[in-house]
Design a protein around this motif. Structure first.
Motif, PDB file in Angstrom:
ATOM      1  N   GLY A 182       0.818  -1.199   0.000  1.00 54.57           N
ATOM      2  CA  GLY A 182       0.000   0.000   0.000  1.00 54.57           C
ATOM      3  C   GLY A 182       0.850   1.247   0.000  1.00 54.57           C
ATOM      4  N   LYS A 183       0.188   2.360  -0.207  1.00 57.34           N
ATOM      5  CA  LYS A 183       0.881   3.658  -0.151  1.00 57.34           C
ATOM      6  C   LYS A 183       1.010   4.093   1.301  1.00 57.34           C
ATOM      7  CE  LYS A 183      -1.655   5.782  -3.412  1.00 57.34           C
ATOM      8  NZ  LYS A 183      -2.207   6.925  -4.108  1.00 57.34           N
ATOM      9  N   ILE A 184       2.125   4.711   1.615  1.00 60.16           N
ATOM     10  CA  ILE A 184       2.344   5.273   2.943  1.00 60.16           C
ATOM     11  C   ILE A 184       2.480   6.781   2.771  1.00 60.16           C
ATOM     12  CG2 ILE A 184       3.808   5.305   4.989  1.00 60.16           C
ATOM     13  CD1 ILE A 184       4.833   2.521   4.048  1.00 60.16           C
ATOM     14  N   ILE A 185       1.635   7.517   3.486  1.00 57.52           N
ATOM     15  CA  ILE A 185       1.642   8.975   3.415  1.00 57.52           C
ATOM     16  C   ILE A 185       1.812   9.517   4.827  1.00 57.52           C
ATOM     17  CG2 ILE A 185       0.293  11.039   2.837  1.00 57.52           C
ATOM     18  CD1 ILE A 185      -1.180   9.294   0.744  1.00 57.52           C
ATOM     19  N   LEU A 186       2.680  10.494   4.982  1.00 58.69           N
ATOM     20  CA  LEU A 186       2.891  11.156   6.264  1.00 58.69           C
ATOM     21  C   LEU A 186       2.483  12.616   6.126  1.00 58.69           C
ATOM     22  CD1 LEU A 186       4.052  11.245   9.170  1.00 58.69           C
ATOM     23  CD2 LEU A 186       6.297  11.693   8.134  1.00 58.69           C
ATOM     24  N   VAL A 187       1.600  13.057   7.022  1.00 50.03           N
ATOM     25  CA  VAL A 187       1.160  14.453   7.064  1.00 50.03           C
ATOM     26  C   VAL A 187       1.607  15.017   8.406  1.00 50.03           C
ATOM     27  CG1 VAL A 187      -0.800  16.037   7.026  1.00 50.03           C
ATOM     28  CG2 VAL A 187      -0.861  13.943   5.637  1.00 50.03           C
ATOM     29  N   THR A 188       2.475  16.025   8.355  1.00 51.77           N
ATOM     30  CA  THR A 188       3.023  16.581   9.577  1.00 51.77           C
ATOM     31  C   THR A 188       2.831  18.096   9.598  1.00 51.77           C
ATOM     32  OG1 THR A 188       5.002  16.611  10.989  1.00 51.77           O
ATOM     33  CG2 THR A 188       5.362  16.746   8.605  1.00 51.77           C
ATOM     34  N   SER A 242       7.900   6.663   3.726  1.00 50.45           N
ATOM     35  CA  SER A 242       6.679   7.153   3.090  1.00 50.45           C
ATOM     36  C   SER A 242       6.856   7.421   1.602  1.00 50.45           C
ATOM     37  CB  SER A 242       6.208   8.443   3.779  1.00 50.45           C
ATOM     38  OG  SER A 242       5.868   8.176   5.124  1.00 50.45           O
ATOM     39  N   ASN A 243       5.790   7.139   0.853  1.00 46.07           N
ATOM     40  CA  ASN A 243       5.766   7.484  -0.567  1.00 46.07           C
ATOM     41  C   ASN A 243       5.667   8.992  -0.742  1.00 46.07           C
ATOM     42  OD1 ASN A 243       4.034   4.730  -0.280  1.00 46.07           O
ATOM     43  ND2 ASN A 243       5.410   4.682  -2.040  1.00 46.07           N
ATOM     44  N   THR A 244       4.891   9.631   0.140  1.00 40.00           N
ATOM     45  CA  THR A 244       4.696  11.075   0.082  1.00 40.00           C
ATOM     46  C   THR A 244       4.689  11.639   1.499  1.00 40.00           C
ATOM     47  OG1 THR A 244       3.263  10.730  -1.844  1.00 40.00           O
ATOM     48  CG2 THR A 244       3.277  12.932  -0.882  1.00 40.00           C
ATOM     49  N   LEU A 266       6.526  17.776   0.553  1.00 35.57           N
ATOM     50  CA  LEU A 266       7.971  17.743   0.791  1.00 35.57           C
ATOM     51  C   LEU A 266       8.668  16.711  -0.086  1.00 35.57           C
ATOM     52  CD1 LEU A 266       8.108  18.104   4.675  1.00 35.57           C
ATOM     53  CD2 LEU A 266       8.280  19.888   2.928  1.00 35.57           C
ATOM     54  N   SER A 267       7.922  15.739  -0.580  1.00 33.75           N
ATOM     55  CA  SER A 267       8.508  14.718  -1.450  1.00 33.75           C
ATOM     56  C   SER A 267       8.910  15.309  -2.798  1.00 33.75           C
ATOM     57  CB  SER A 267       7.523  13.576  -1.657  1.00 33.75           C
ATOM     58  OG  SER A 267       7.149  13.042  -0.410  1.00 33.75           O
ATOM     59  N   ILE A 268       8.254  16.388  -3.188  1.00 34.86           N
ATOM     60  CA  ILE A 268       8.595  17.081  -4.433  1.00 34.86           C
ATOM     61  C   ILE A 268       9.602  18.199  -4.164  1.00 34.86           C
ATOM     62  CG2 ILE A 268       7.694  18.588  -6.250  1.00 34.86           C
ATOM     63  CD1 ILE A 268       5.076  16.989  -6.119  1.00 34.86           C
ATOM     64  N   LEU A 269       9.426  18.903  -3.055  1.00 35.09           N
ATOM     65  CA  LEU A 269      10.261  20.068  -2.753  1.00 35.09           C
ATOM     66  C   LEU A 269      11.605  19.729  -2.128  1.00 35.09           C
ATOM     67  CD1 LEU A 269       7.493  22.357  -1.232  1.00 35.09           C
ATOM     68  CD2 LEU A 269       8.517  22.533  -3.513  1.00 35.09           C
ATOM     69  N   GLY A 270      11.690  18.571  -1.503  1.00 34.64           N
ATOM     70  CA  GLY A 270      12.906  18.263  -0.752  1.00 34.64           C
ATOM     71  C   GLY A 270      13.519  16.946  -1.145  1.00 34.64           C
TER      72      GLY A 270
END
Length: 191
Positions: A2-8, A156-158, A170-174
């Motif tokens: 599955g996808k793993i997403i972290l929102v912080t 995390s994927n994203t 942050l996955s795109i910016l960092g």
């Protein structure tokens, strides 16, 4: 897998609302994994929990999981999206654990996350942007949560940061930091 997403993000930033949006967009049956326990004697806390409950669609399943997070994730069905809200509360619920026990709990969680077939959206508070707490339990909380967020961020994927009324991917910016002990080089802007 599955996808793993972290929102912080910081308190009251909208991170839970963004995580709820992501869970809805998954197209899967959503299971809301609540790490908080209600305390009717604490009206302000009770009100916060009510606000979260009232935002959720009625077809979402809610599980109260103050401690046994790894077992709950391991039982997830592939057609579900688990929304874990929040890691900060989960860490607080386990704060009295000795350091070696805590390290085992985290290792089990990270191993489980890596194997789950369901999508998982984690909500986590950013606690390290302020002063160092003046008392040992506060420092332990900050350090444990900060380390857990970093480790989950790598898996995390994203990863999203919600702050100032904006969502940043942050996955795109960092760039992810290398794991501790990696001999790999950092591929940042200066590379």
């Amino acid at each position: 897998m599955g996808k793993i997403i972290l929102v912080t993000g910081p308190a009251r930033s909208g991170k839970s609302e963004w995580a709820e949006t992501l869970a809805m967009q998954s197209g899967k049956a959503v299971v809301y994994v609540a790490t908080a326990t209600d305390n009717p004697d604490d009206q302000e806390w009770h009100q916060r929990i009510l606000e979260h409950q009232q935002r959720r669609p009625q077809d979402w399943v809610t599980l109260s999981v103050p401690v046994e997070l790894s077992a709950t994730l391991a039982d997830a069905k592939p057609y579900t999206c688990l929304l874990v809200d929040s890691l900060g509360t989960w860490v607080a619920n386990l704060l009295e654990e000795e350091e070696s026990s805590w390290e085992s709990i985290v290792a089990e969680l990270l191993e489980t996350v890596d194997l789950v077939a369901a999508d998982i959206v984690f909500v986590a508070e950013e606690v390290g942007w302020g002063v160092i707490p003046a008392y040992p339990l506060g420092r332990a909380f900050r350090d444990r949560l900060g380390s857990l967020v970093r480790q989950l961020g790598v898996l995390s994927n994203t990863v999203y940061l919600v702050t100032g009324g904006h969502v940043l991917n942050l996955s795109i910016l960092g760039y992810p930091l290398p794991n501790r002990g990696d001999s790999g080089t950092f591929r940042g802007q200066d590379s």
